[in-house]
Scaffold this motif. Structure first.
Motif, PDB file in Angstrom:
ATOM      1  N   THR A   1       1.036  -1.138  -0.210  1.00  0.00           N
ATOM      2  CA  THR A   1      -0.107  -0.127   0.082  1.00  0.00           C
ATOM      3  C   THR A   1       0.911   1.103  -0.023  1.00  0.00           C
ATOM      4  OG1 THR A   1      -1.540  -1.120   1.318  1.00  0.00           O
ATOM      5  CG2 THR A   1      -1.856   1.173   1.193  1.00  0.00           C
ATOM      6  N   ARG A   2       0.787   1.909  -1.040  1.00  0.00           N
ATOM      7  CA  ARG A   2       1.647   3.368  -1.171  1.00  0.00           C
ATOM      8  C   ARG A   2       0.783   4.361  -0.547  1.00  0.00           C
ATOM      9  NH1 ARG A   2       4.349   6.404  -5.307  1.00  0.00           N
ATOM     10  NH2 ARG A   2       5.545   7.672  -4.201  1.00  0.00           N
ATOM     11  N   ILE A   3       1.675   5.213   0.150  1.00  0.00           N
ATOM     12  CA  ILE A   3       1.160   6.312   1.021  1.00  0.00           C
ATOM     13  C   ILE A   3       1.376   7.550  -0.185  1.00  0.00           C
ATOM     14  CG2 ILE A   3       1.121   7.843   2.805  1.00  0.00           C
ATOM     15  CD1 ILE A   3       2.409   5.362   4.386  1.00  0.00           C
ATOM     16  N   LEU A   4       0.205   7.989  -0.558  1.00  0.00           N
ATOM     17  CA  LEU A   4       0.509   9.167  -1.793  1.00  0.00           C
ATOM     18  C   LEU A   4      -0.005  10.626  -0.780  1.00  0.00           C
ATOM     19  CD1 LEU A   4      -1.389   7.526  -4.670  1.00  0.00           C
ATOM     20  CD2 LEU A   4       1.064   7.602  -4.463  1.00  0.00           C
ATOM     21  N   LEU A   5       1.169  11.348  -0.886  1.00  0.00           N
ATOM     22  CA  LEU A   5       1.002  12.791  -0.278  1.00  0.00           C
ATOM     23  C   LEU A   5       0.178  13.441  -1.206  1.00  0.00           C
ATOM     24  CD1 LEU A   5       4.406  13.041   1.112  1.00  0.00           C
ATOM     25  CD2 LEU A   5       2.385  12.333   2.397  1.00  0.00           C
ATOM     26  N   LYS A   6      -0.860  14.301  -0.646  1.00  0.00           N
ATOM     27  CA  LYS A   6      -1.481  15.398  -1.287  1.00  0.00           C
ATOM     28  C   LYS A   6      -0.830  16.466  -1.338  1.00  0.00           C
ATOM     29  CE  LYS A   6      -5.779  12.677  -0.634  1.00  0.00           C
ATOM     30  NZ  LYS A   6      -7.121  12.655  -0.176  1.00  0.00           N
ATOM     31  N   GLY A   7      -1.145  17.435  -2.393  1.00  0.00           N
ATOM     32  CA  GLY A   7      -0.632  18.796  -2.415  1.00  0.00           C
ATOM     33  C   GLY A   7       0.632  18.984  -3.031  1.00  0.00           C
ATOM     34  N   ASP A   8       1.177  20.238  -3.036  1.00  0.00           N
ATOM     35  CA  ASP A   8       2.508  20.565  -3.396  1.00  0.00           C
ATOM     36  C   ASP A   8       3.253  20.858  -1.936  1.00  0.00           C
ATOM     37  OD1 ASP A   8       1.909  20.442  -6.039  1.00  0.00           O
ATOM     38  OD2 ASP A   8       1.025  22.535  -6.043  1.00  0.00           O
ATOM     39  N   VAL A   9       4.758  20.654  -2.207  1.00  0.00           N
ATOM     40  CA  VAL A   9       5.616  20.781  -1.116  1.00  0.00           C
ATOM     41  C   VAL A   9       5.553  22.267  -0.905  1.00  0.00           C
ATOM     42  CG1 VAL A   9       7.869  20.632  -0.505  1.00  0.00           C
ATOM     43  CG2 VAL A   9       7.091  18.905  -1.907  1.00  0.00           C
ATOM     44  N   PRO A  10       5.372  22.892   0.342  1.00  0.00           N
ATOM     45  CA  PRO A  10       5.506  24.357   0.718  1.00  0.00           C
ATOM     46  C   PRO A  10       6.799  24.820   0.340  1.00  0.00           C
ATOM     47  CG  PRO A  10       4.488  23.005   2.300  1.00  0.00           C
ATOM     48  CD  PRO A  10       5.118  21.951   1.470  1.00  0.00           C
ATOM     49  N   SER A  11       6.886  26.182   0.289  1.00  0.00           N
ATOM     50  CA  SER A  11       8.076  26.977   0.096  1.00  0.00           C
ATOM     51  C   SER A  11       9.136  26.834   1.292  1.00  0.00           C
ATOM     52  CB  SER A  11       7.767  28.347  -0.256  1.00  0.00           C
ATOM     53  OG  SER A  11       9.078  29.105  -0.239  1.00  0.00           O
ATOM     54  N   PRO A  12      10.257  26.394   1.299  1.00  0.00           N
ATOM     55  CA  PRO A  12      11.192  26.473   2.255  1.00  0.00           C
ATOM     56  C   PRO A  12      11.305  28.140   2.918  1.00  0.00           C
ATOM     57  CG  PRO A  12      12.291  25.562   0.354  1.00  0.00           C
ATOM     58  CD  PRO A  12      10.548  25.833  -0.105  1.00  0.00           C
ATOM     59  N   ILE A  13      11.125  28.897   1.937  1.00  0.00           N
ATOM     60  CA  ILE A  13      11.304  30.207   2.387  1.00  0.00           C
ATOM     61  C   ILE A  13      10.272  30.539   3.282  1.00  0.00           C
ATOM     62  CG2 ILE A  13      11.529  32.635   1.467  1.00  0.00           C
ATOM     63  CD1 ILE A  13      12.772  31.685  -1.292  1.00  0.00           C
ATOM     64  N   SER A  14       9.015  30.232   2.984  1.00  0.00           N
ATOM     65  CA  SER A  14       7.917  30.820   3.852  1.00  0.00           C
ATOM     66  C   SER A  14       6.931  29.325   4.091  1.00  0.00           C
ATOM     67  CB  SER A  14       7.072  31.461   3.025  1.00  0.00           C
ATOM     68  OG  SER A  14       5.791  31.948   3.699  1.00  0.00           O
ATOM     69  N   PRO A  15       7.786  28.573   4.991  1.00  0.00           N
ATOM     70  CA  PRO A  15       6.872  27.317   5.430  1.00  0.00           C
ATOM     71  C   PRO A  15       5.587  27.603   6.307  1.00  0.00           C
ATOM     72  CG  PRO A  15       8.924  27.761   6.959  1.00  0.00           C
ATOM     73  CD  PRO A  15       8.809  28.726   5.800  1.00  0.00           C
ATOM     74  N   PRO A  16       4.748  26.633   6.091  1.00  0.00           N
ATOM     75  CA  PRO A  16       3.396  27.060   6.954  1.00  0.00           C
ATOM     76  C   PRO A  16       3.829  27.003   8.344  1.00  0.00           C
ATOM     77  CG  PRO A  16       3.555  24.838   6.159  1.00  0.00           C
ATOM     78  CD  PRO A  16       4.799  25.308   5.412  1.00  0.00           C
ATOM     79  N   SER A  17       2.829  27.682   9.165  1.00  0.00           N
ATOM     80  CA  SER A  17       2.696  27.603  10.523  1.00  0.00           C
ATOM     81  C   SER A  17       2.633  26.247  11.126  1.00  0.00           C
ATOM     82  CB  SER A  17       1.846  28.577  11.267  1.00  0.00           C
ATOM     83  OG  SER A  17       0.453  27.992  10.911  1.00  0.00           O
ATOM     84  N   GLY A  18       3.064  26.073  12.452  1.00  0.00           N
ATOM     85  CA  GLY A  18       2.917  24.770  13.203  1.00  0.00           C
ATOM     86  C   GLY A  18       3.985  23.707  12.514  1.00  0.00           C
ATOM     87  N   CYS A  19       3.448  22.506  12.260  1.00  0.00           N
ATOM     88  CA  CYS A  19       4.196  21.479  11.761  1.00  0.00           C
ATOM     89  C   CYS A  19       4.312  21.865  10.205  1.00  0.00           C
ATOM     90  CB  CYS A  19       3.427  19.972  11.750  1.00  0.00           C
ATOM     91  SG  CYS A  19       4.523  18.785  11.361  1.00  0.00           S
ATOM     92  N   ALA A  20       5.720  21.940   9.623  1.00  0.00           N
ATOM     93  CA  ALA A  20       5.656  22.053   8.203  1.00  0.00           C
ATOM     94  C   ALA A  20       5.027  20.950   7.510  1.00  0.00           C
ATOM     95  CB  ALA A  20       7.297  22.228   7.978  1.00  0.00           C
ATOM     96  N   PHE A  21       4.752  19.862   7.945  1.00  0.00           N
ATOM     97  CA  PHE A  21       4.407  18.692   7.101  1.00  0.00           C
ATOM     98  C   PHE A  21       2.848  18.596   7.015  1.00  0.00           C
ATOM     99  CE2 PHE A  21       3.625  14.012   6.485  1.00  0.00           C
ATOM    100  CZ  PHE A  21       4.021  14.054   4.976  1.00  0.00           C
ATOM    101  N   HIS A  22       1.992  19.503   8.028  1.00  0.00           N
ATOM    102  CA  HIS A  22       0.728  19.204   8.011  1.00  0.00           C
ATOM    103  C   HIS A  22      -0.112  19.554   6.931  1.00  0.00           C
ATOM    104  CE1 HIS A  22       0.253  23.857   8.494  1.00  0.00           C
ATOM    105  NE2 HIS A  22      -0.941  23.664   8.406  1.00  0.00           N
ATOM    106  N   THR A  23       0.403  20.428   5.862  1.00  0.00           N
ATOM    107  CA  THR A  23      -0.435  20.559   4.658  1.00  0.00           C
ATOM    108  C   THR A  23      -0.517  19.187   3.835  1.00  0.00           C
ATOM    109  OG1 THR A  23       1.656  21.293   3.646  1.00  0.00           O
ATOM    110  CG2 THR A  23       0.115  23.099   4.633  1.00  0.00           C
ATOM    111  N   ARG A  24       0.377  18.454   4.142  1.00  0.00           N
ATOM    112  CA  ARG A  24       0.440  17.228   3.170  1.00  0.00           C
ATOM    113  C   ARG A  24       0.487  15.934   3.918  1.00  0.00           C
ATOM    114  NH1 ARG A  24       5.276  16.736  -0.609  1.00  0.00           N
ATOM    115  NH2 ARG A  24       3.728  15.720  -1.912  1.00  0.00           N
ATOM    116  N   CYS A  25       0.122  16.227   5.249  1.00  0.00           N
ATOM    117  CA  CYS A  25       0.095  14.899   6.292  1.00  0.00           C
ATOM    118  C   CYS A  25      -1.307  14.171   6.236  1.00  0.00           C
ATOM    119  CB  CYS A  25       0.446  15.343   7.684  1.00  0.00           C
ATOM    120  SG  CYS A  25       0.694  14.045   8.722  1.00  0.00           S
TER     121      CYS A  25
END
Length: 131
Positions: free
Chosen positions: A42-66
């Motif tokens: 079973t492959r775990i496919l991540l949704k969305g695009d990788v956020p910008s490392p210059i302006s990472p999301p707040s909180g956990c940087a991975f939460h937008t794709r987790c």
């Protein structure tokens, strides 16, 4: 294992391959091809695009794709914490371990000689309490 320039998990390669903890590590391990045509993984496919490392999301940087993100992941950045002997991970999910994970942690602690520090207090773990 790093995500957006930050360490999310650190352990020996054997530990990472056999017991990945962070959801990003789990998705990476699931992408490794198995040279067996009869093996169905079973492959775990991540949704969305990788956020910008210059302006990472707040909180956990991975939460937008987790796939396991919760509301607290958007506001709180996890810190690296031990999840097993010589295995650290940065995941808020650590607080939601199921019984099998707790049993694994206790067994790993016993094997590394930390018996007194990890004495089981839950009846589902009492079998591991015996020497």
């Amino acid at each position: 294992i790093m995500y957006l320039g930050k360490i999310v998990e650190q352990a020996s390669s054997n530990e990472i391959y056999h017991r990945p903890f962070h959801p990003y590590t789990q998705s990476l391990i699931s992408a490794i091809p198995i040279p067996d045509p009869h093996h169905t993984a079973t492959r775990i496919l991540l949704k969305g695009d990788v956020p910008s490392p210059i302006s990472p999301p707040s909180g956990c940087a991975f939460h937008t794709r987790c796939p396991k993100a919760s509301a607290s992941c958007q506001h709180k950045a996890p810190i690296l914490e031990p999840v097993a002997p010589e295995h650290i991970a940065a995941a808020i999910l650590r607080k939601r371990l199921d019984r099998l994970d707790w049993a694994f942690l206790i067994k790993a602690a016993y094997q590394s000689g930390l018996k007194a520090a990890y004495r089981p207090r839950h009846r589902c773990m009492t079998k591991l309490d015996q020497p």
